[in-house]
Write a protein that holds these residues in place. Structure first.
Motif, PDB file in Angstrom:
ATOM      1  N   ARG A  46      23.246 -60.472  -9.023  1.00 27.67           N
ATOM      2  CA  ARG A  46      22.034 -61.279  -9.719  1.00 27.67           C
ATOM      3  C   ARG A  46      21.158 -62.357  -9.571  1.00 27.67           C
ATOM      4  NH1 ARG A  46      23.498 -64.427 -15.190  1.00 27.67           N
ATOM      5  NH2 ARG A  46      21.815 -65.816 -15.726  1.00 27.67           N
ATOM      6  N   TRP A  64      17.411 -66.580 -15.411  1.00 28.76           N
ATOM      7  CA  TRP A  64      17.322 -65.728 -14.637  1.00 28.76           C
ATOM      8  C   TRP A  64      19.084 -66.327 -12.751  1.00 28.76           C
ATOM      9  CZ3 TRP A  64      17.563 -60.083 -15.607  1.00 28.76           C
ATOM     10  CH2 TRP A  64      16.310 -59.745 -16.040  1.00 28.76           C
ATOM     11  N   PHE A 108      20.811 -54.537 -13.312  1.00 21.44           N
ATOM     12  CA  PHE A 108      20.531 -55.182 -14.496  1.00 21.44           C
ATOM     13  C   PHE A 108      21.534 -54.620 -15.344  1.00 21.44           C
ATOM     14  CE2 PHE A 108      19.561 -55.150 -18.750  1.00 21.44           C
ATOM     15  CZ  PHE A 108      19.524 -56.780 -19.275  1.00 21.44           C
ATOM     16  N   VAL A 157      16.916 -62.371  -9.389  1.00 19.63           N
ATOM     17  CA  VAL A 157      16.125 -63.807  -9.135  1.00 19.63           C
ATOM     18  C   VAL A 157      14.889 -64.282  -8.547  1.00 19.63           C
ATOM     19  CG1 VAL A 157      15.849 -65.496  -8.647  1.00 19.63           C
ATOM     20  CG2 VAL A 157      18.499 -64.863  -9.454  1.00 19.63           C
ATOM     21  N   GLY A 197      13.751 -59.943 -20.338  1.00 15.20           N
ATOM     22  CA  GLY A 197      14.140 -61.063 -20.274  1.00 15.20           C
ATOM     23  C   GLY A 197      13.718 -61.707 -22.121  1.00 15.20           C
ATOM     24  N   LYS A 245      12.748 -61.399  -9.957  1.00  9.19           N
ATOM     25  CA  LYS A 245      11.741 -61.654 -11.032  1.00  9.19           C
ATOM     26  C   LYS A 245      11.145 -63.058 -10.422  1.00  9.19           C
ATOM     27  CE  LYS A 245      13.091 -59.555 -15.015  1.00  9.19           C
ATOM     28  NZ  LYS A 245      11.912 -59.587 -15.939  1.00  9.19           N
TER      29      LYS A 245
END
Length: 478
Positions: free
Chosen positions: A404, A466, A377, A408, A478, A411
């Motif tokens: 990233r 995301w 991040f 995803v 987020g 998350k």
């Protein structure tokens, strides 16, 4: 594949093939054919001319003889395919090399070259559903494709032989085919090289014999494979063998090779760990999807990156470490067995393989996946674009597709909980085993698997923020 910071556009130079013989054959073709030519490209969002329409390849039988002293390749390709429409002509992707002859079902066929497109016109129309075999005899010095970032693919001459890698388009530099990941096929590769050299490819070694100063090895890859995952490695390799259970009812043979210049105690120890890593991955991802496994480790100067070539990933010694090995072996599930529908879906390869590194660090190095998430991040390179929508072809191997893409998944894990998340990790490659899948397929699969236990708006937030969101959220929450 391990991440690259710079772009990877394709600049494939092609020599024109002889036309006179093709014109003579065309003059003898039948008239009044009701079929139509297959499309010269599959309109991939990044490589629209890559691949061809009108047929589905079932099997490639490649017979390759290579002379490292001259760099010359003499080859025959027998391509078994099924017509998906009434065909009057069809195309194959081929960069460089000279086609000597073409035949369809044993009858001479007309052919012509235009850039990377090789058009074959059989003497008789091929009806939809017909299974047919195309034989091409070709030769020349295969091309090495140099990308804008200085990395190379295609056919790479090495100090003692050659190495062939093909993501995303380099495989057309050494064999003709339908070179889009959506057309997967089985392979038999026969390699003939000077005695004293080893010739390695995907799958299982069927036979190896030496006679008259030449060694011929036959390799069989019986599970479907995208052409960019095909590989050839020729050199003075040392061989390492073993077996892995990998969640399967019978042991999987593990055959690895390493260049003597790359061999040391650390590399040998890491090769010996392939079975245990596969066993660990099978616990998380489901049974290993192939009938063979291993690795190819070359000296550092021959290749600038690792690549997940099917069953036998390729590594330069400079990138052969535990994290990269975990990454490339995870690709055997994510990318090799379940393969992207188009090159826009690359994050389904690289995000999953990167997350496999995070899981390994969590299980064996006491580094929680959330800590890896937080580090990703904080890296601004991961926010250049959404992982599911790279802006151009040169960006499909950039940082957001990896880092990233893995974010995803973290998350998603937080949203659905560990039980459902690991069910998804195992179920996704099981549902699409040996097939192709898109990002839409993945989000639909997740929503179906999560069911009513997870609110749709929570999953929508994962996708909207995301997976597809522009820009960096204000916080990791987020």
């Amino acid at each position: 594949m391990e991440p690259r910071i710079a772009s990877r556009p394709r600049r494939l130079a092609v020599r024109a093939a002889p036309v006179a013989a093709a014109l003579l054959l065309l003059a003898g073709c039948s008239v009044g054919v009701e079929g139509t030519p297959g499309a010269a490209g599959l309109r991939d969002p990044y490589f629209p001319k890559l691949g061809n329409g009108g047929y589905d390849v079932r099997h490639y039988a490649l017979n390759l003889a290579y002379d490292p002293k001259t760099g010359r390749l003499d080859a025959t390709a027998d391509i078994t395919a099924a017509a998906t429409q009434d065909l009057s002509a069809f195309n194959l992707d081929l960069s460089g090399l000279t086609v000597r002859s073409a035949a369809v079902d044993g009858a001479p066929a007309a052919f012509r070259r235009a850039g990377d497109e090789l058009t074959i016109r059989p003497r008789e129309e091929l009806d939809k559903g017909t299974v047919f075999r195309t034989r091409l005899v070709y030769s020349g010095v295969p091309e090495t494709v140099t990308d804008a970032d200085g990395s190379e693919e295609g056919w790479l001459p090495t100090a003692d032989g050659a190495l062939a890698v093909g993501e995303p388009t380099g495989s057309m530099a050494w064999f003709p085919g339908n070179h889009h990941p959506s057309d997967k096929a089985t392979y038999t590769v026969t390699l003939t090289v000077p005695a004293g050299l080893k010739a390695v490819s995907n799958g299982r070694l069927v036979s190896e014999r030496t006679a008259n100063g030449r060694t011929t090895a036959v390799w069989n890859a019986p599970e479907p494979m995208a052409s960019y995952l095909a590989t050839v490695a020729i050199g003075t390799y040392r061989t390492k063998t073993g077996t892995a259970r990998a969640g399967k009812p019978a042991d999987v043979p593990v055959l690895s090779v390493i260049d003597p210049a790359a061999a040391d105690a650390e590399a040998d120890a890491l090769l010996a760990r392939i079975p245990e890593i596969l066993d660990w991955q099978s616990e998380n991802f489901g049974p290993y999807p192939f009938s063979a496994a291993g690795a190819i480790v070359d000296r550092g100067g021959d290749l600038g990156y690792a690549l997940e070539t099917q069953t036998r990933p390729v590594f330069p010694r400079t990138a052969f470490d535990t994290a990269t090995l975990v990454h490339e072996l995870a690709h055997q599930w994510y990318g090799d067995s379940v393969t992207p529908e188009t090159w826009r879906d690359m994050w389904l390869n690289e995000g999953f393989a990167t997350y496999a590194e995070w899981l390994y660090a969590e299980d064996f190095e006491d580094i929680p996946a959330q800590e890896s998430f937080d580090e990703a991040f904080a890296d601004d390179a991961n926010w250049a674009f959404p992982p599911a929508d790279p802006p151009a072809a040169e960006n499909i191997s950039d940082a957001p597709v990896y880092g990233r893409g893995a974010m995803v998944l973290q998350k998603l894990r937080q949203t659905v909980g560990d039980d459902t998340f690991f069910e998804i990790l195992r179920g996704w490659p099981a549902k699409y085993r040996y097939a192709n899948a898109s990002t839409d397929d993945f989000t639909a699969y997740v929503e179906e698997t999560a069911g009513e236990d997870v609110a749709q708006e929570d999953l929508d937030e994962v996708w909207d923020v995301w997976l597809y969101g522009d820009g960096k959220p204000k916080s990791p929450e987020g």
